[in-house]
Motif scaffolding. Structure first.
Motif, PDB file in Angstrom:
ATOM      1  N   VAL A 125       0.835  -1.203   0.000  1.00 49.38           N
ATOM      2  CA  VAL A 125       0.000   0.000   0.000  1.00 49.38           C
ATOM      3  C   VAL A 125       0.866   1.249   0.000  1.00 49.38           C
ATOM      4  O   VAL A 125       0.574   2.236  -0.693  1.00 49.38           O
ATOM      5  CB  VAL A 125      -0.956  -0.013   1.209  1.00 49.38           C
ATOM      6  CG1 VAL A 125      -1.666   1.325   1.360  1.00 49.38           C
ATOM      7  CG2 VAL A 125      -1.980  -1.135   1.062  1.00 49.38           C
ATOM      8  N   ALA A 126       1.963   1.236   0.756  1.00 52.08           N
ATOM      9  CA  ALA A 126       2.830   2.412   0.837  1.00 52.08           C
ATOM     10  C   ALA A 126       3.472   2.730  -0.508  1.00 52.08           C
ATOM     11  O   ALA A 126       3.595   3.906  -0.890  1.00 52.08           O
ATOM     12  CB  ALA A 126       3.903   2.197   1.906  1.00 52.08           C
ATOM     13  N   VAL A 127       3.895   1.703  -1.243  1.00 56.39           N
ATOM     14  CA  VAL A 127       4.486   1.938  -2.571  1.00 56.39           C
ATOM     15  C   VAL A 127       3.456   2.549  -3.509  1.00 56.39           C
ATOM     16  O   VAL A 127       3.737   3.521  -4.233  1.00 56.39           O
ATOM     17  CB  VAL A 127       5.050   0.624  -3.141  1.00 56.39           C
ATOM     18  CG1 VAL A 127       5.434   0.796  -4.607  1.00 56.39           C
ATOM     19  CG2 VAL A 127       6.260   0.168  -2.340  1.00 56.39           C
ATOM     20  N   ALA A 128       2.235   1.988  -3.516  1.00 53.23           N
ATOM     21  CA  ALA A 128       1.180   2.554  -4.364  1.00 53.23           C
ATOM     22  C   ALA A 128       0.815   3.965  -3.930  1.00 53.23           C
ATOM     23  O   ALA A 128       0.554   4.842  -4.771  1.00 53.23           O
ATOM     24  CB  ALA A 128      -0.057   1.643  -4.328  1.00 53.23           C
ATOM     25  N   TYR A 129       0.830   4.209  -2.624  1.00 49.03           N
ATOM     26  CA  TYR A 129       0.542   5.552  -2.122  1.00 49.03           C
ATOM     27  C   TYR A 129       1.634   6.533  -2.544  1.00 49.03           C
ATOM     28  O   TYR A 129       1.354   7.691  -2.887  1.00 49.03           O
ATOM     29  CB  TYR A 129       0.434   5.497  -0.593  1.00 49.03           C
ATOM     30  CG  TYR A 129       0.201   6.830   0.064  1.00 49.03           C
ATOM     31  CD1 TYR A 129      -1.048   7.438   0.043  1.00 49.03           C
ATOM     32  CD2 TYR A 129       1.239   7.493   0.720  1.00 49.03           C
ATOM     33  CE1 TYR A 129      -1.266   8.664   0.665  1.00 49.03           C
ATOM     34  CE2 TYR A 129       1.037   8.719   1.339  1.00 49.03           C
ATOM     35  CZ  TYR A 129      -0.217   9.296   1.305  1.00 49.03           C
ATOM     36  OH  TYR A 129      -0.419  10.506   1.897  1.00 49.03           O
ATOM     37  N   GLY A 130       2.884   6.086  -2.518  1.00 46.22           N
ATOM     38  CA  GLY A 130       3.975   6.942  -2.960  1.00 46.22           C
ATOM     39  C   GLY A 130       3.883   7.283  -4.443  1.00 46.22           C
ATOM     40  O   GLY A 130       4.269   8.380  -4.859  1.00 46.22           O
ATOM     41  N   LYS A 131       3.353   6.364  -5.238  1.00 46.84           N
ATOM     42  CA  LYS A 131       3.169   6.626  -6.664  1.00 46.84           C
ATOM     43  C   LYS A 131       1.928   7.469  -6.944  1.00 46.84           C
ATOM     44  O   LYS A 131       1.740   7.918  -8.086  1.00 46.84           O
ATOM     45  CB  LYS A 131       3.045   5.300  -7.422  1.00 46.84           C
ATOM     46  CG  LYS A 131       4.315   4.462  -7.413  1.00 46.84           C
ATOM     47  CD  LYS A 131       4.105   3.154  -8.159  1.00 46.84           C
ATOM     48  CE  LYS A 131       5.380   2.322  -8.166  1.00 46.84           C
ATOM     49  NZ  LYS A 131       5.186   1.016  -8.869  1.00 46.84           N
ATOM     50  N   GLY A 132       1.086   7.641  -5.925  1.00 46.12           N
ATOM     51  CA  GLY A 132      -0.149   8.389  -6.117  1.00 46.12           C
ATOM     52  C   GLY A 132      -1.243   7.599  -6.794  1.00 46.12           C
ATOM     53  O   GLY A 132      -2.194   8.181  -7.332  1.00 46.12           O
ATOM     54  N   ASP A 133      -1.163   6.269  -6.769  1.00 44.59           N
ATOM     55  CA  ASP A 133      -2.135   5.403  -7.441  1.00 44.59           C
ATOM     56  C   ASP A 133      -3.185   4.970  -6.416  1.00 44.59           C
ATOM     57  O   ASP A 133      -3.048   3.946  -5.743  1.00 44.59           O
ATOM     58  CB  ASP A 133      -1.421   4.194  -8.043  1.00 44.59           C
ATOM     59  CG  ASP A 133      -2.302   3.409  -8.999  1.00 44.59           C
ATOM     60  OD1 ASP A 133      -3.528   3.635  -8.985  1.00 44.59           O
ATOM     61  OD2 ASP A 133      -1.766   2.574  -9.748  1.00 44.59           O
ATOM     62  N   ARG A 134      -4.246   5.728  -6.280  1.00 47.67           N
ATOM     63  CA  ARG A 134      -5.290   5.419  -5.307  1.00 47.67           C
ATOM     64  C   ARG A 134      -6.054   4.151  -5.667  1.00 47.67           C
ATOM     65  O   ARG A 134      -6.485   3.406  -4.787  1.00 47.67           O
ATOM     66  CB  ARG A 134      -6.259   6.593  -5.199  1.00 47.67           C
ATOM     67  CG  ARG A 134      -5.614   7.883  -4.711  1.00 47.67           C
ATOM     68  CD  ARG A 134      -6.610   9.027  -4.737  1.00 47.67           C
ATOM     69  NE  ARG A 134      -7.727   8.787  -3.846  1.00 47.67           N
ATOM     70  CZ  ARG A 134      -7.757   9.168  -2.581  1.00 47.67           C
ATOM     71  NH1 ARG A 134      -6.725   9.810  -2.063  1.00 47.67           N
ATOM     72  NH2 ARG A 134      -8.808   8.925  -1.831  1.00 47.67           N
ATOM     73  N   ASP A 135      -6.236   3.896  -6.962  1.00 48.63           N
ATOM     74  CA  ASP A 135      -6.941   2.678  -7.375  1.00 48.63           C
ATOM     75  C   ASP A 135      -6.167   1.434  -6.981  1.00 48.63           C
ATOM     76  O   ASP A 135      -6.757   0.433  -6.553  1.00 48.63           O
ATOM     77  CB  ASP A 135      -7.175   2.700  -8.887  1.00 48.63           C
ATOM     78  CG  ASP A 135      -8.117   3.819  -9.310  1.00 48.63           C
ATOM     79  OD1 ASP A 135      -8.937   4.255  -8.471  1.00 48.63           O
ATOM     80  OD2 ASP A 135      -8.033   4.271 -10.469  1.00 48.63           O
TER      81      ASP A 135
END
Length: 522
Positions: free
Chosen positions: A158-168
């Protein structure tokens, strides 16, 4: 006339002759000279105050130094700074670490406090009933603790996706992990419900205690799906850089727990069944609260829950689960072997080891907060491909973990007599505990590094290497404990043998962290 002046917090106005000036601490002085002009200044921090300096063409450095000496207001500032020094402000990185670590430590501290509160409600039960509750609690904890990989695997993804800004992607990861948690929870509930009596007897319940243990366990496993879901929800919030929300929801759930204990035990007189239902109410309340907040904040999209996870996602979670289960089993089995060796030394040494183990576990709970910070912050920087920021975060966390370790070392050395007197009134037991605490304290700086390394490798998703390092270190500790038992050594030798595992973990993970295959690339 002077062409410069002082600027105080929340003020950008120059002061004229006789004008009242109020410092941040409330002290009032009067400016004696007139500021002839004022322009947008260049701010230079000097001794904790904000000093406004004109350009070099308007005032020279020598003139400025003479003005500082002659100006009574500036002289007063310097004198006050010598008496009351100001403290440096936290950097943005330090503020992020504190924001993650503080609520995480508070959450970890709630569990033993709530256990004491629950025990107070159970004091009116019979001895056999209390024994049944204890066995049932051990069965539940040992059965579901191995699934803590759900939180550890969810947080970095989740943190990696959050860092990329990918909410989906964040929503999909949370939904996939929740599917696995609910599926495992339902299966475990059915199996434990069908084989309750054989399971509690396997854990040591005799014919008298087994019925009480079975009743409590059947009431407790009603919350098994919620218990596993909470791991996913915690991991999702941690990956989203939020540990405050789970802490606040946990406070509400603990209040529900206390009210449920009072209602089911004191009002309804349900005994061990009421105790199990009260804990189940706490877990269900916690799970529903986190789920509602995830949906309301649009972190979790309910549409993603309608789609079962693919085989690839399940395979990743299961492979991660196997690795982290090996890690958890290695740690628990090593501590259990140490308890068995201490049990062979006699009742006094056994009691002293149990007290020492509780103190060691308390330090470990506090270290968990900084491990959670590593799991949450480093993957975000990796998701942004800010590798230098990730290394900087890792270095600061390692420094903080070491400092916490030395703080615990000081506490264990200086307060060993008081700590021992808190846990026991028996002089022989207190003497044994006092002799163990220096050894426990010496290893705490190493433990600080180990917990941070655990968070770093979890954040870098190097689960297999982490599990292998823990398993190898545990094997060395097992051999050491075997030698201690064979040669009839004392309680201090047991703690030295257990410290071997922590020392080897620090060395192995440290070499990997410094190598080219580090979880945080250079």
């Amino acid at each position: 006339m002077r062409s410069y002046g002082w600027v105080f917090p929340n003020s950008w106005k120059g002061c004229r002759r006789g004008e009242r000036v109020q410092y941040a601490d409330g002290t009032c002085v009067y400016r004696l000279e007139t500021v002839k002009w004022w322009r947008p200044p260049r701010r230079v921090r000097a001794r904790g105050f904000e000093h406004v300096q004109a350009s070099s063409s308007q005032i020279s450095a020598n003139e400025e130094s003479r003005q500082v000496e002659n100006d009574p207001v500036e002289s007063l500032v310097v004198k006050r700074q010598r008496i009351f020094p100001t403290f440096p402000r936290l950097s943005p990185l330090d503020r992020n670490i504190v924001a993650i670590m503080g609520p995480a430590i508070a959450t970890q501290s709630l569990d033993p406090l709530m256990t004491l509160a629950d025990t107070a409600f159970l004091r009116d039960l019979e001895a056999v009933a209390l024994g049944g509750v204890g066995i049932s609690t051990n069965v539940f904890n040992l059965t579901f603790t191995c699934f803590n990989f759900l939180a550890m695997a969810t947080t970095p993804r989740v943190a990696v996706a959050y860092g990329k800004g990918d909410r989906d992607q964040v929503s999909r990861i949370a939904a996939q992990s929740l599917w696995v948690a609910l599926s495992v929870g339902v299966v475990a509930t059915v199996l434990l419900g069908l084989f309750t009596i054989p399971v509690v007897r396997f854990f040591g319940a005799n014919e008298v205690v087994a019925p009480y243990a079975a009743m409590h366990l059947r009431a407790r496993i009603l919350s098994a799906p919620a218990f596993l879901s909470n791991m996913v929800f915690n991991g999702t919030f941690r990956g989203h850089q939020d540990t405050r929300t789970p802490f606040l929801v946990g406070m509400v759930a603990n209040v529900v727990n206390l009210l449920s204990f009072f209602f089911f035990i004191r009002v309804m007189k349900l005994g061990v069944i009421g105790a199990g239902l009260a804990v189940s109410m706490q877990q269900i309340t916690f799970s529903l609260g986190l789920l509602i907040l995830l949906v309301r904040r649009r972190i979790l999209n309910l549409a993603d829950l309608r789609r079962p996870p693919g085989l690839k996602s399940i395979r990743f979670l299961l492979s991660t689960g196997v690795a982290l289960t090996v890690r958890t089993f290695s740690i628990f089995s090593t501590v259990s072997y140490g308890m068995a060796v201490a049990g062979g030394l006699g009742p006094i040494q056994t009691a002293a080891f149990e007290i020492s183990r509780q103190i060691f576990a308390l330090f470990a709970r506090l270290f968990d907060g900084i491990s959670v910070a590593a799991q949450s912050l480093i993957p975000v920087e990796l998701g942004k491909e800010n590798f230098e920021g990730a290394r900087q975060t890792a270095r600061r966390l390692l420094q903080l973990g070491t400092c916490m370790g030395f703080l615990f070392l000081t506490l264990a050395f200086s307060g060993r007599d008081m700590i021992a007197s808190i846990f026991s009134r028996e002089p022989s037991i207190r003497t044994a505990v006092v002799s163990c605490l220096p050894i426990i304290g010496i290893v705490q700086p190493i433990n600080g590094l180990v917990f941070v390394f655990d968070g770093i490798f979890t954040g870098g998703r190097q689960f297999n290497f982490l599990a292998a390092a823990v398993f190898f270190s545990a094997c060395a500790s097992w051999v050491s404990l075997y030698l201690v038992r064979r040669n009839g050594m004392g309680l201090n030798a047991i703690w030295i043998a257990l410290s071997v595992m922590m020392l080897l973990r620090a060395v192995i993970l440290g070499f990997r962290y410094k190598s080219s295959r580090s979880p945080v690339p250079k």
